[in-house]
Design a protein around this motif. Structure first.
Motif, PDB file in Angstrom:
ATOM      1  N   ALA A  45       0.867  -1.191   0.000  1.00 45.00           N
ATOM      2  CA  ALA A  45       0.000   0.000   0.000  1.00 45.00           C
ATOM      3  C   ALA A  45       0.896   1.231   0.000  1.00 45.00           C
ATOM      4  CB  ALA A  45      -0.877   0.000   1.248  1.00 45.00           C
ATOM      5  N   ASP A  46       0.342   2.368  -0.424  1.00 46.13           N
ATOM      6  CA  ASP A  46       1.191   3.564  -0.454  1.00 46.13           C
ATOM      7  C   ASP A  46       1.189   4.286   0.893  1.00 46.13           C
ATOM      8  OD1 ASP A  46      -1.201   4.884  -0.437  1.00 46.13           O
ATOM      9  OD2 ASP A  46      -1.128   5.527  -2.527  1.00 46.13           O
ATOM     10  N   ILE A  47       2.056   5.281   1.000  1.00 48.72           N
ATOM     11  CA  ILE A  47       2.240   5.943   2.292  1.00 48.72           C
ATOM     12  C   ILE A  47       0.961   6.657   2.770  1.00 48.72           C
ATOM     13  CG2 ILE A  47       3.523   7.833   3.413  1.00 48.72           C
ATOM     14  CD1 ILE A  47       6.032   6.646   2.107  1.00 48.72           C
ATOM     15  N   PRO A  48       0.236   7.357   1.880  1.00 51.44           N
ATOM     16  CA  PRO A  48      -1.023   7.954   2.356  1.00 51.44           C
ATOM     17  C   PRO A  48      -1.970   6.912   2.970  1.00 51.44           C
ATOM     18  CG  PRO A  48      -0.417   8.902   0.239  1.00 51.44           C
ATOM     19  CD  PRO A  48       0.561   7.800   0.506  1.00 51.44           C
ATOM     20  N   TRP A  49      -2.042   5.742   2.375  1.00 51.09           N
ATOM     21  CA  TRP A  49      -2.905   4.681   2.923  1.00 51.09           C
ATOM     22  C   TRP A  49      -2.412   4.273   4.318  1.00 51.09           C
ATOM     23  CZ3 TRP A  49      -2.654  -0.182   4.921  1.00 51.09           C
ATOM     24  CH2 TRP A  49      -3.850  -0.920   4.973  1.00 51.09           C
ATOM     25  N   ILE A  50      -1.119   4.084   4.466  1.00 53.46           N
ATOM     26  CA  ILE A  50      -0.571   3.669   5.769  1.00 53.46           C
ATOM     27  C   ILE A  50      -0.892   4.732   6.833  1.00 53.46           C
ATOM     28  CG2 ILE A  50       1.520   3.035   7.057  1.00 53.46           C
ATOM     29  CD1 ILE A  50       2.752   2.086   4.387  1.00 53.46           C
ATOM     30  N   PHE A  51      -0.705   6.006   6.497  1.00 52.45           N
ATOM     31  CA  PHE A  51      -1.031   7.081   7.451  1.00 52.45           C
ATOM     32  C   PHE A  51      -2.519   7.074   7.789  1.00 52.45           C
ATOM     33  CE2 PHE A  51       2.266  10.339   8.504  1.00 52.45           C
ATOM     34  CZ  PHE A  51       3.359   9.745   7.895  1.00 52.45           C
ATOM     35  N   ASP A  52      -3.357   6.883   6.773  1.00 52.13           N
ATOM     36  CA  ASP A  52      -4.815   6.872   6.965  1.00 52.13           C
ATOM     37  C   ASP A  52      -5.241   5.772   7.912  1.00 52.13           C
ATOM     38  OD1 ASP A  52      -5.897   8.884   5.573  1.00 52.13           O
ATOM     39  OD2 ASP A  52      -6.871   7.638   4.038  1.00 52.13           O
ATOM     40  N   VAL A  53      -4.734   4.570   7.657  1.00 52.79           N
ATOM     41  CA  VAL A  53      -5.234   3.387   8.349  1.00 52.79           C
ATOM     42  C   VAL A  53      -4.504   3.148   9.671  1.00 52.79           C
ATOM     43  CG1 VAL A  53      -5.503   0.877   8.155  1.00 52.79           C
ATOM     44  CG2 VAL A  53      -5.972   2.337   6.179  1.00 52.79           C
ATOM     45  N   GLU A  54      -3.205   3.383   9.689  1.00 56.23           N
ATOM     46  CA  GLU A  54      -2.409   3.043  10.883  1.00 56.23           C
ATOM     47  C   GLU A  54      -1.929   4.263  11.647  1.00 56.23           C
ATOM     48  OE1 GLU A  54       0.706   0.489   9.410  1.00 56.23           O
ATOM     49  OE2 GLU A  54      -0.688  -1.066   8.834  1.00 56.23           O
ATOM     50  N   GLY A  55      -2.185   5.447  11.079  1.00 62.55           N
ATOM     51  CA  GLY A  55      -1.739   6.673  11.726  1.00 62.55           C
ATOM     52  C   GLY A  55      -0.240   6.877  11.539  1.00 62.55           C
ATOM     53  N   GLU A  56       0.223   8.069  11.941  1.00 58.33           N
ATOM     54  CA  GLU A  56       1.662   8.338  11.805  1.00 58.33           C
ATOM     55  C   GLU A  56       2.474   7.356  12.660  1.00 58.33           C
ATOM     56  OE1 GLU A  56       3.008  12.397  12.243  1.00 58.33           O
ATOM     57  OE2 GLU A  56       5.121  11.765  12.309  1.00 58.33           O
ATOM     58  N   ALA A  57       1.954   6.986  13.835  1.00 59.30           N
ATOM     59  CA  ALA A  57       2.707   6.072  14.712  1.00 59.30           C
ATOM     60  C   ALA A  57       2.898   4.716  14.037  1.00 59.30           C
ATOM     61  CB  ALA A  57       1.974   5.909  16.039  1.00 59.30           C
ATOM     62  N   GLY A  58       1.862   4.252  13.333  1.00 60.23           N
ATOM     63  CA  GLY A  58       1.983   2.980  12.616  1.00 60.23           C
ATOM     64  C   GLY A  58       3.043   3.063  11.534  1.00 60.23           C
ATOM     65  N   PHE A  59       3.042   4.188  10.813  1.00 60.32           N
ATOM     66  CA  PHE A  59       4.063   4.376   9.786  1.00 60.32           C
ATOM     67  C   PHE A  59       5.457   4.398  10.412  1.00 60.32           C
ATOM     68  CE2 PHE A  59       6.960   7.208   7.523  1.00 60.32           C
ATOM     69  CZ  PHE A  59       7.065   6.523   6.319  1.00 60.32           C
ATOM     70  N   ARG A  60       5.609   5.101  11.536  1.00 60.36           N
ATOM     71  CA  ARG A  60       6.937   5.205  12.178  1.00 60.36           C
ATOM     72  C   ARG A  60       7.432   3.836  12.643  1.00 60.36           C
ATOM     73  NH1 ARG A  60       8.479   9.567   9.797  1.00 60.36           N
ATOM     74  NH2 ARG A  60       7.161  11.361  10.226  1.00 60.36           N
ATOM     75  N   ASP A  61       6.531   2.981  13.094  1.00 56.36           N
ATOM     76  CA  ASP A  61       6.949   1.624  13.484  1.00 56.36           C
ATOM     77  C   ASP A  61       7.462   0.859  12.269  1.00 56.36           C
ATOM     78  OD1 ASP A  61       6.287   2.105  16.096  1.00 56.36           O
ATOM     79  OD2 ASP A  61       4.330   1.092  16.000  1.00 56.36           O
ATOM     80  N   ARG A  62       6.734   0.957  11.178  1.00 54.00           N
ATOM     81  CA  ARG A  62       7.186   0.286   9.943  1.00 54.00           C
ATOM     82  C   ARG A  62       8.534   0.855   9.504  1.00 54.00           C
ATOM     83  NH1 ARG A  62       3.523  -2.706   7.056  1.00 54.00           N
ATOM     84  NH2 ARG A  62       1.372  -2.601   7.786  1.00 54.00           N
ATOM     85  N   GLU A  63       8.666   2.175   9.630  1.00 54.45           N
ATOM     86  CA  GLU A  63       9.912   2.839   9.212  1.00 54.45           C
ATOM     87  C   GLU A  63      11.099   2.362  10.069  1.00 54.45           C
ATOM     88  OE1 GLU A  63      10.118   7.188   9.955  1.00 54.45           O
ATOM     89  OE2 GLU A  63      10.834   7.355   7.885  1.00 54.45           O
ATOM     90  N   SER A  64      10.910   2.256  11.380  1.00 51.39           N
ATOM     91  CA  SER A  64      12.006   1.808  12.256  1.00 51.39           C
ATOM     92  C   SER A  64      12.414   0.385  11.906  1.00 51.39           C
ATOM     93  CB  SER A  64      11.589   1.875  13.730  1.00 51.39           C
ATOM     94  OG  SER A  64      11.354   3.208  14.095  1.00 51.39           O
ATOM     95  N   GLN A  65      11.416  -0.458  11.669  1.00 53.41           N
ATOM     96  CA  GLN A  65      11.701  -1.846  11.295  1.00 53.41           C
ATOM     97  C   GLN A  65      12.497  -1.888   9.986  1.00 53.41           C
ATOM     98  OE1 GLN A  65      11.282  -4.730  12.766  1.00 53.41           O
ATOM     99  NE2 GLN A  65      12.021  -5.869  10.971  1.00 53.41           N
ATOM    100  N   MET A  66      12.068  -1.089   9.005  1.00 54.91           N
ATOM    101  CA  MET A  66      12.758  -1.089   7.707  1.00 54.91           C
ATOM    102  C   MET A  66      14.178  -0.546   7.849  1.00 54.91           C
ATOM    103  SD  MET A  66      12.592  -2.025   4.669  1.00 54.91           S
ATOM    104  CE  MET A  66      10.861  -2.529   4.558  1.00 54.91           C
ATOM    105  N   ILE A  67      14.346   0.485   8.646  1.00 51.66           N
ATOM    106  CA  ILE A  67      15.688   1.055   8.835  1.00 51.66           C
ATOM    107  C   ILE A  67      16.616   0.018   9.466  1.00 51.66           C
ATOM    108  CG2 ILE A  67      16.934   2.718  10.310  1.00 51.66           C
ATOM    109  CD1 ILE A  67      14.787   4.766   9.466  1.00 51.66           C
TER     110      ILE A  67
END
Ligand code: S3P
Length: 171
Positions: A45-67
């Motif tokens: 899914a794209d980043i707007p979808w991730i922010f919509d569904v999981e919020g910024e915190a959800g995106f940041r968790d995915r980002e930390s895992q990817m980093i």
């Protein structure tokens, strides 16, 4: 001569991380890894979808895992998202992984480069200048604390910036 370590680009939205990262990777015959791109591919899914569904915190968790995962790779060029430096853990992981380069730009340049952007949820509002200025105040010290090298990207094109980075890391 020992091989160069990973090259990791940090900096705000519209600083040119993806464009300059691709040029560096081509010049060095290395793989280019873009954190936002990898997150979207994994999530399907794209980043707007991730922010919509999981919020910024959800995106940041995915980002930390990817980093964490990207930082384990060797001999690569990595572009991070503009908010990657917000978490202390990410800053540490990035620093341990290689040479971190802060692509510095001004809010005016960011506004020009992101004017028609629809893919950055944090910029989908009318007071974009204020949002970017507040981000700058919070994040500029974090980019500085995380990086080994600072390069301005608002006064030269991406090719000149990439060549400057190569000169500085190969010294
Ligand atoms: C963000 C920057 C974006 C992306 C997300 C959040 C930020 O990446 O990770 O929209 O918080 O600054 P780019 O810096 O590549 O636009």
């Amino acid at each position: 001569m020992p091989a160069l370590p990973n090259l990791i680009l940090v900096g705000p939205m519209g600083a040119g991380k993806s464009t300059i990262g691709r040029l560096l990777a081509t010049d060095l015959s290395r793989e280019f890894l873009d954190s936002d791109h990898e997150i979207q591919a994994r999530c399907g899914a794209d980043i707007p979808w991730i922010f919509d569904v999981e919020g910024e915190a959800g995106f940041r968790d995915r980002e930390s895992q990817m980093i964490r995962e990207l930082a384990e790779r060797e001999q690569v060029v990595i572009a991070t998202g503009g908010g990657a430096v917000l978490r202390e853990e990410n800053r540490r992981v990035l620093r341990e992984s290689g040479t971190v380069i802060y692509l510095y730009t001004t809010v005016n340049q960011q506004l020009r480069r992101t004017a028609k952007d629809r893919n950055r949820p944090l910029l989908q509002r009318d007071d974009r200048r204020q949002v970017l200025e507040e981000m700058f105040v919070l994040r500029d010290p974090l980019y500085r604390a995380t990086s080994d090298i600072i390069v301005r990207t608002d006064r030269r094109g991406p090719r000149a910036v990439a060549s400057d980075i190569l000169r500085r890391v190969e010294r």
